[in-house]
Design a protein around this motif. Structure first.
Motif, PDB file in Angstrom:
ATOM      1  N   PHE A 131       4.187   8.101  -8.764  1.00 50.37           N
ATOM      2  CA  PHE A 131       3.148   8.462  -7.794  1.00 50.37           C
ATOM      3  C   PHE A 131       2.399   7.188  -7.424  1.00 50.37           C
ATOM      4  N   SER A 132       2.042   7.052  -6.148  1.00 49.20           N
ATOM      5  CA  SER A 132       1.302   5.874  -5.690  1.00 49.20           C
ATOM      6  C   SER A 132       0.243   6.281  -4.693  1.00 49.20           C
ATOM      7  N   THR A 280       5.335  -8.763  -5.486  1.00 54.91           N
ATOM      8  CA  THR A 280       5.774  -7.390  -5.712  1.00 54.91           C
ATOM      9  C   THR A 280       4.736  -6.426  -5.132  1.00 54.91           C
ATOM     10  N   THR A 281       5.033  -5.155  -5.198  1.00 54.09           N
ATOM     11  CA  THR A 281       4.076  -4.110  -4.805  1.00 54.09           C
ATOM     12  C   THR A 281       3.637  -3.410  -6.087  1.00 54.09           C
ATOM     13  N   THR A 282       2.574  -2.613  -6.001  1.00 55.17           N
ATOM     14  CA  THR A 282       2.210  -1.852  -7.210  1.00 55.17           C
ATOM     15  C   THR A 282       3.342  -0.875  -7.568  1.00 55.17           C
ATOM     16  N   LYS A 283       4.063  -0.390  -6.546  1.00 56.10           N
ATOM     17  CA  LYS A 283       5.167   0.554  -6.829  1.00 56.10           C
ATOM     18  C   LYS A 283       6.179  -0.086  -7.773  1.00 56.10           C
ATOM     19  N   GLY A 355       4.131   3.288 -17.163  1.00 54.45           N
ATOM     20  CA  GLY A 355       3.448   2.084 -16.703  1.00 54.45           C
ATOM     21  C   GLY A 355       2.566   2.405 -15.513  1.00 54.45           C
ATOM     22  N   ILE A 356       1.463   1.660 -15.424  1.00 57.87           N
ATOM     23  CA  ILE A 356       0.560   1.800 -14.279  1.00 57.87           C
ATOM     24  C   ILE A 356       0.294   0.401 -13.743  1.00 57.87           C
ATOM     25  N   ALA A 357       0.264   0.253 -12.423  1.00 60.16           N
ATOM     26  CA  ALA A 357      -0.124  -1.025 -11.818  1.00 60.16           C
ATOM     27  C   ALA A 357      -1.275  -0.757 -10.858  1.00 60.16           C
ATOM     28  N   VAL A 358      -2.305  -1.594 -10.952  1.00 55.99           N
ATOM     29  CA  VAL A 358      -3.454  -1.500 -10.054  1.00 55.99           C
ATOM     30  C   VAL A 358      -3.602  -2.857  -9.382  1.00 55.99           C
ATOM     31  N   TRP A 359      -3.959  -2.856  -8.123  1.00 53.42           N
ATOM     32  CA  TRP A 359      -4.173  -4.135  -7.422  1.00 53.42           C
ATOM     33  C   TRP A 359      -5.390  -4.052  -6.524  1.00 53.42           C
ATOM     34  N   SER A 360      -6.341  -4.921  -6.761  1.00 50.62           N
ATOM     35  CA  SER A 360      -7.526  -5.065  -5.910  1.00 50.62           C
ATOM     36  C   SER A 360      -7.997  -6.504  -6.091  1.00 50.62           C
ATOM     37  N   PRO A 361      -8.041  -7.300  -5.011  1.00 47.75           N
ATOM     38  CA  PRO A 361      -8.191  -8.757  -5.165  1.00 47.75           C
ATOM     39  C   PRO A 361      -9.555  -9.281  -5.636  1.00 47.75           C
ATOM     40  N   LEU A 362     -10.640  -8.489  -5.513  1.00 47.96           N
ATOM     41  CA  LEU A 362     -11.943  -9.041  -5.904  1.00 47.96           C
ATOM     42  C   LEU A 362     -12.060  -9.112  -7.430  1.00 47.96           C
ATOM     43  N   LEU A 363     -12.409 -10.306  -7.927  1.00 45.48           N
ATOM     44  CA  LEU A 363     -12.381 -10.558  -9.378  1.00 45.48           C
ATOM     45  C   LEU A 363     -13.783 -10.672  -9.968  1.00 45.48           C
ATOM     46  N   ASP A 364     -13.880 -10.372 -11.267  1.00 46.12           N
ATOM     47  CA  ASP A 364     -15.132 -10.636 -11.986  1.00 46.12           C
ATOM     48  C   ASP A 364     -15.132 -12.098 -12.452  1.00 46.12           C
TER      49      ASP A 364
END
Ligand code: GLN
Length: 405
Positions: A131-132, A280-283, A355-364
């Motif tokens: 699921f994505s 790659t993609t999160t998929k 497995g889970i992949a998350v992607w969001s570019p803003l970093l702490d």
């Protein structure tokens, strides 16, 4: 028809017929998608057949994916109630999507040019249920998420003893690119830059640089169940251009005689920059994470990419060292083997679940994705996915979505 198939047909049929759309919808709800390589023949037969499926036709269809169709339709896969699980993940994703904090990394110009609003999440269970949501078809560079793969490849080729005679397995307590080695003059672990550079030096040593790159790309593709894996040349060039620290780490290790004999330092550094620039993609990343969660066997193809012992080593180090200077805190609060990269990606491998992949570019400020970390925290506040949630007597009302064994 066997009794179980007959019963299955009856439970799905209305007036002796199963509608094609209903069958496709039932599979999708259970996370079995149309590009699933195990189901190619089945989907072809469903789509090419009659829109109304009789009991005899159902039998023929079942033969196209022996076992899997029945397993899916009888809720026998890793997460039986997959549609509720996907709905919960979507809720968490939507909550986290409102967060606007964090900064783009500035030290590689190409990473600073990414749309900061991007956000994607994908899951793949050890039974290949997927699921994505969000920007899940967008490609991003994997950066430090390449480190677990590089480590596994070094282990496969050299074995644990040899690899760990060149790299330690302790958290460094320092930032990922800190100019530091352990008391033996070796990199602290394979999840920080020095350790990943060292692991790269152990892959196809002495071989041709182009062959080594092809080999690694092929392994990534195999771990991702055959999905397309990309390479971002602009990131690679930018990475190389701005890599003073990584060059410094390389020369520091060479000065300390940390490398195996006959290593070409510049080749090894180039290889490290190339690995960071894989796209790659999160998929696809979720499938790779699921291959790790599944003891090294890709759930979508059944191909054994890594041996279970090496995957165990890798997950141990992801748990203790995978999230930069946040690793201890992450292991304590989230408790899932994970690896993050400065592109804003986080891959999570929940052993024997998926497995889970998350992607969001803003970093702490530590270099982890702000939304990504928040997603992980909320994930374990809803689901019993912390490594030690299996502890008997741990009474709470969080959900354990796994199939009961
Ligand atoms: N390319 C980055 C570097 O070497 C990778 C670091 C990361 O994702 N933490 O600096």
């Amino acid at each position: 028809m066997s009794d179980s198939r007959s019963a299955l047909f009856k439970s799905f049929s209305k007036e002796g017929i199963v509608r094609r759309e209903a069958l496709l919808e039932a599979l999708k709800e259970r996370g079995i998608l149309e590009d699933d390589p195990r189901m190619k023949a089945l989907f072809k037969a469903i789509n090419g057949g009659s829109p109304e499926i009789s009991e005899a036709q159902f039998q023929i269809l079942s033969d196209q994916a022996p076992g899997l169709l029945e397993q899916a339709l009888t809720d026998g896969l890793a997460i039986p109630d997959f549609s509720t699980f996907a709905k919960e993940l979507t809720d968490i994703f939507d909550e986290v999507n409102t967060i606007r904090m964090g900064k783009l990394p500035t030290y590689i110009p190409q990473l600073e040019r990414v749309d900061p609003e991007k956000f994607a999440m994908s899951v793949c269970t050890v039974d290949g249920q997927r699921f994505s949501t969000g920007d899940c078809d967008d490609y991003f560079c994997v950066q430090s998420c390449s480190k677990p793969m590089t480590y596994c490849l070094a282990l496969e080729e050299q074995g644990e003893d040899v690899v760990h005679s060149y790299v330690g397995r302790e958290p460094s307590g320092k930032t990922f690119n800190e100019l530091t080695l352990n008391t033996k003059g070796l990199p602290h672990n394979p999840m920080i830059n020095a350790g990943a550079i060292m692991c790269g030096a152990l892959i196809k040593k002495g071989g041709d640089a182009s062959d080594r790159f092809d080999y690694v790309m092929e392994k990534w593709k195999t771990a991702a169940g055959g999905q397309k894996i990309g390479f971002n040349n602009a990131v690679y060039l930018s990475e190389r251009q701005t890599a003073d620290r990584n060059f410094a780490l390389g020369y520091f290790m060479r000065e300390k005689k940390a490398f195996p004999p006959d290593v070409e330092l510049l080749d090894v550094l180039e290889f490290y920059f190339q690995c960071c620039s894989i796209e790659t993609t999160t998929k696809s990343m979720a499938i790779i994470a699921s291959t790790l969660a599944n003891g090294g066997i890709c759930p979508l193809t059944g191909v054994q990419v890594f041996s279970p012992g090496h995957v165990k080593n890798c997950l141990s180090l992801m748990l203790s060292c995978g999230m930069y200077d946040f690793s201890g805190e992450f292991a304590f609060t989230v408790g899932i083997p994970a690896k993050s990269g400065v592109s804003g990606a986080i891959m999570l491998a929940i052993p024997n679940v998926g497995g889970i992949a998350v992607w969001s570019p803003l970093l702490d400020e530590l270099g982890n994705s702000v939304r990504g970390v928040e997603f992980c925290k909320r994930l374990v506040s809803r689901f019993k996915f912390h490594t030690f949630d299996s502890m008997l007597g741990l009474g709470d009302d969080r959900i354990d979505p796994r199939r009961k064994r």
